[in-house]
Design a protein around this motif. Sequence first.
Motif, PDB file in Angstrom:
ATOM      1  N   LEU A 276      33.884  -3.611  29.354  1.00 34.86           N
ATOM      2  CA  LEU A 276      34.863  -3.713  28.273  1.00 34.86           C
ATOM      3  C   LEU A 276      36.182  -3.054  28.657  1.00 34.86           C
ATOM      4  CD1 LEU A 276      32.562  -3.067  25.194  1.00 34.86           C
ATOM      5  CD2 LEU A 276      34.153  -4.996  25.427  1.00 34.86           C
ATOM      6  N   SER A 277      36.122  -1.915  29.312  1.00 28.98           N
ATOM      7  CA  SER A 277      37.342  -1.206  29.698  1.00 28.98           C
ATOM      8  C   SER A 277      38.160  -2.014  30.692  1.00 28.98           C
ATOM      9  CB  SER A 277      36.982   0.162  30.290  1.00 28.98           C
ATOM     10  OG  SER A 277      36.296   0.958  29.356  1.00 28.98           O
ATOM     11  N   TRP A 278      37.495  -2.548  31.716  1.00 22.85           N
ATOM     12  CA  TRP A 278      38.199  -3.376  32.688  1.00 22.85           C
ATOM     13  C   TRP A 278      38.792  -4.611  32.021  1.00 22.85           C
ATOM     14  CZ3 TRP A 278      39.795  -1.444  36.944  1.00 22.85           C
ATOM     15  CH2 TRP A 278      39.016  -0.590  37.730  1.00 22.85           C
ATOM     16  N   THR A 279      38.037  -5.232  31.116  1.00 21.85           N
ATOM     17  CA  THR A 279      38.508  -6.457  30.458  1.00 21.85           C
ATOM     18  C   THR A 279      39.729  -6.184  29.590  1.00 21.85           C
ATOM     19  OG1 THR A 279      36.253  -7.359  30.481  1.00 21.85           O
ATOM     20  CG2 THR A 279      37.831  -8.370  28.964  1.00 21.85           C
ATOM     21  N   LEU A 280      39.680  -5.145  28.768  1.00 18.12           N
ATOM     22  CA  LEU A 280      40.831  -4.799  27.936  1.00 18.12           C
ATOM     23  C   LEU A 280      42.031  -4.426  28.808  1.00 18.12           C
ATOM     24  CD1 LEU A 280      39.008  -2.827  25.109  1.00 18.12           C
ATOM     25  CD2 LEU A 280      40.399  -4.892  24.786  1.00 18.12           C
TER      26      LEU A 280
END
Length: 435
Positions: free
Chosen positions: A272-276
């Motif tokens: 999620l962090s990489w995607t955001l």
Amino acid sequence: MAPRSDGYDIPAGPKGSPARMTWKFLRDRAGTVPAYHREFGDTFSLRILPGPRMLVVFSDPADIKEIFAADPSQFHAGKGNEILKPVMGKHSVLLTDDLEHQRARKLLMPAFTGPSMRGYQPLVEAIAKVEVDSWHDGDTLVTLDRMNAITLDVILQVVFGVTDEERLAVLRPKVNRMVNIDAKMLLAWSYPRLFKLPPWRGYFKNQQEVDELLYDVIADRRAAHDLDGRDDVLSRLLRVGDEGEEPLTDVEMRDQLVTLLLAGHETTASALSWTLHEIGRDPEIHARALAAADSGDDAYLEACLKEGMRLHPIIDFVARTLQSDQVVAGRRLPRGTTVTPSIMLSHSREESFADSHVFRPERFTAGKLAANTWIPFGGGVRRCIGAAFSLMEGTVVLREVLQRFAVSADAVAPNKLRNITNVPGDKAPLRLTAR
């Protein structure tokens, strides 16, 4: 490399001591593995501790397909994951093979089917809403920390079924310490005797305390009068085993719960962090993602998540240990060799993903990908049973965030290998703008 005098055909690889190679493998795979690939090609070997043991790394999709389709009785995944045993336990579905693995997987699978996913989704949405409600316009979000908070509560509430705040308050810091593992702590997973010495001793004591809390949760749930009406994963697992299959014992249940915790907490938070972070770096993709969140287009949001997992593999390799001499991709390899499909190299392969360094969610909406090219959950009979859960959870969280906030990232986040997961080294800070 030509076949050796013993008849084995082990590919070339870097020279150097196994100790040095092990340290580099634990500390900087994102740097060393691509460098080895450039030097030695699609297949190369490494010698790492303990042992030393031989790893043969593969990145060609045809070779990966062959490994995933191979006889699981001769290609042991449990043996390949043995480093995880001191924490996950010997009954973990990731560490068992043959009949024991088949039994565990059969008992676990009903908790991760489509109908079960639909039952979990409202609670995941509620947990994400509570977190996003605490954010404010103009804040700088420490994304990895906040995603970890969400995914931890998803594990504790949706998987473990713990919803009373008093017990959650006790579990959260202890579980956080359990999953907070650096390369130094990983040494104790390979050499369990280190657990008797500081600083490893404190980690092991904390693990024992988590185990005691989990056994209390299991005992309470077994005694619950409303067990049949509960939808959490633990309750579902306690209800299986009535059709001629022995149910999971408390020890087996503990091992599976810890496996779900370690395999599904920081992995999803990092994805999620990489995607955001990537959404926040591209105005065009950002606009599409906001529109998808507003319209309920979960397919595009899931595509963003999948592309984030492709560009930034969270777990970057798969391991299978040979139980007998085998010919793999035309090479005769000896018993005891660990064959290692590289998720990292597969996901960056230009033949599979043109401009592989570019974040492009449309790869996952334009048509079906070639098999054995996108493999964040492994493959074959050992494919991660929590894959659908992870994608559901990640998509729900993206929707909840982007319905409420626009996000922007000022700089490229560096990669950091934290325990066995690749995370944003700066925790992917994002500037929030309320919508």
